[in-house]
Design an enzyme around this catalytic site. Structure first.
Site, PDB file in Angstrom:
ATOM      1  N   ILE A 194       0.893  -1.156   0.000  1.00  0.00           N
ATOM      2  CA  ILE A 194       0.000   0.000   0.000  1.00  0.00           C
ATOM      3  C   ILE A 194       0.935   1.211   0.000  1.00  0.00           C
ATOM      4  O   ILE A 194       1.508   1.563   1.029  1.00  0.00           O
ATOM      5  CB  ILE A 194      -0.932   0.018   1.226  1.00  0.00           C
ATOM      6  CG1 ILE A 194      -1.810  -1.229   1.238  1.00  0.00           C
ATOM      7  CG2 ILE A 194      -1.795   1.274   1.218  1.00  0.00           C
ATOM      8  CD1 ILE A 194      -2.760  -1.317   2.404  1.00  0.00           C
ATOM      9  N   PRO A 195       1.127   1.836  -1.160  1.00  0.00           N
ATOM     10  CA  PRO A 195       2.283   2.723  -1.355  1.00  0.00           C
ATOM     11  C   PRO A 195       2.126   4.120  -0.772  1.00  0.00           C
ATOM     12  O   PRO A 195       2.098   5.121  -1.498  1.00  0.00           O
ATOM     13  CB  PRO A 195       2.414   2.760  -2.886  1.00  0.00           C
ATOM     14  CG  PRO A 195       1.009   2.605  -3.369  1.00  0.00           C
ATOM     15  CD  PRO A 195       0.344   1.656  -2.401  1.00  0.00           C
ATOM     16  N   CYS A 196       2.082   4.209   0.535  1.00  0.00           N
ATOM     17  CA  CYS A 196       1.998   5.524   1.157  1.00  0.00           C
ATOM     18  C   CYS A 196       3.281   6.333   0.927  1.00  0.00           C
ATOM     19  O   CYS A 196       3.279   7.559   1.088  1.00  0.00           O
ATOM     20  CB  CYS A 196       1.684   5.406   2.645  1.00  0.00           C
ATOM     21  SG  CYS A 196       2.832   4.398   3.591  1.00  0.00           S
ATOM     22  N   HIS A 197       4.373   5.647   0.534  1.00  0.00           N
ATOM     23  CA  HIS A 197       5.603   6.376   0.245  1.00  0.00           C
ATOM     24  C   HIS A 197       5.475   7.238  -1.010  1.00  0.00           C
ATOM     25  O   HIS A 197       6.313   8.103  -1.255  1.00  0.00           O
ATOM     26  CB  HIS A 197       6.774   5.390   0.083  1.00  0.00           C
ATOM     27  CG  HIS A 197       6.597   4.393  -1.016  1.00  0.00           C
ATOM     28  ND1 HIS A 197       5.838   3.248  -0.871  1.00  0.00           N
ATOM     29  CD2 HIS A 197       7.063   4.363  -2.291  1.00  0.00           C
ATOM     30  CE1 HIS A 197       5.861   2.551  -1.998  1.00  0.00           C
ATOM     31  NE2 HIS A 197       6.593   3.209  -2.880  1.00  0.00           N
TER      32      HIS A 197
END
Length: 284
Positions: A251-254
């Site tokens: 889950i690419p919160c970056h």
């Protein structure tokens, strides 16, 4: 017995710190066009070893990487009027693209499960190396519930996850965690499923789903995520939900950056966020 998968994960984990350090150093010094010897000294490696490691990990030689930063800086500065340094920092390190070959099926559990603080739930957890350092994984019967990097150490990372569901049962199995890490980071072939069992409020899950929809090759802002979930004035609340994301990388919160294009706080460290974006830029 050490398998090829184990060796790949161990090597990637060991190399991560050196590459993250090199990327940070180059990000700060690219305008000086440092030579190979200077860049290698920043990591404590010989020039030959550093050249091979950097090229294998990033996909570009150190010289070409610096050139890409300079080119991106000039282009973005002309287009947006930003300073060259800010434009290079953003354009050079914001190329998501790692997840194009993964199919992620996200499945929410009932609010009652979370409300009971995990009572009646069983998790397998374990520590494993990854391309971005040691990580702790939390695995539910329905899928992966958490992937947290071990900062500052494995015990602290597990305690953070355990605090979310203190009434659940936990069994440690590092081999299982390593197998999941191989599936996530080494791939299981096109379309290989990585099911997620997401424990969170409906609001959090809505934001996490929006993160999954960030297209490969793009980043977005907290404000844009807020608009996507139809609460354009709730950027701060979106930021809190993004920060509560339990599954790093998948889950690419970056990929969420500040409205002014700057990298902002990341639960597992801005250094790691920078390395992830550079890694995805190379994959692109």
């Amino acid at each position: 017995m050490m398998t090829a998968q184990n060796l790949d994960l161990d090597t990637a984990c060991r190399d991560y710190r050196r590459i993250a350090s090199a990327l940070a150093w180059l990000g700060e010094n690219w305008r000086d066009h440092p030579d190979l010897d200077a860049a290698a000294r920043s990591t404590g490696l010989s020039p030959h070893h550093f050249q091979r490691l950097f090229t294998r990990w990033v996909g570009l030689s150190p010289k070409k990487y610096v050139g890409a930063l300079a080119h991106g800086a000039a282009r973005e500065a002309l287009e947006d009027g930003a300073s060259i340094l800010d434009a290079a920092f953003d354009a050079g390190l914001s190329g998501p693209g790692r997840l194009h070959d993964l199919f992620i099926a996200h499945e929410a559990v009932t609010p009652g499960d979370a409300k009971r603080r995990g009572a009646g739930l069983s998790f397998v957890w374990g520590a494993t190396p990854t391309p971005f350092g040691e990580a702790v994984l939390l695995i539910a019967p329905r899928g992966l519930s958490a992937l947290a990097f071990a900062e500052p150490d494995i015990d602290t990372a597990f305690d953070d996850l355990h605090a979310r569901f203190p009434a659940a049962d936990y069994v440690r199995d590092d081999a299982e965690a390593r197998a999941w890490a191989g599936r996530i980071f080494l791939g299981g072939g096109p379309g290989a499923p990585v099911p997620l069992a997401l424990y969170g409020t409906p609001w959090q899950r809505q934001v996490w789903r929006a993160l999954l929809e960030i297209p490969a090759g793009e980043t977005t802002s907290y404000k844009s995520i807020a608009e996507q979930v139809r609460t354009p004035k709730a950027a701060r609340a979106v930021g809190a939900a993004v920060g509560a994301n339990p599954v790093a990388w998948l889950i690419p919160c970056h990929r969420v950056i500040a409205a002014d294009g700057q990298l902002t706080g990341y639960h597992w460290g801005v250094e790691r966020k920078r390395a992830m974006l550079a890694y995805e830029a190379a994959a692109r």
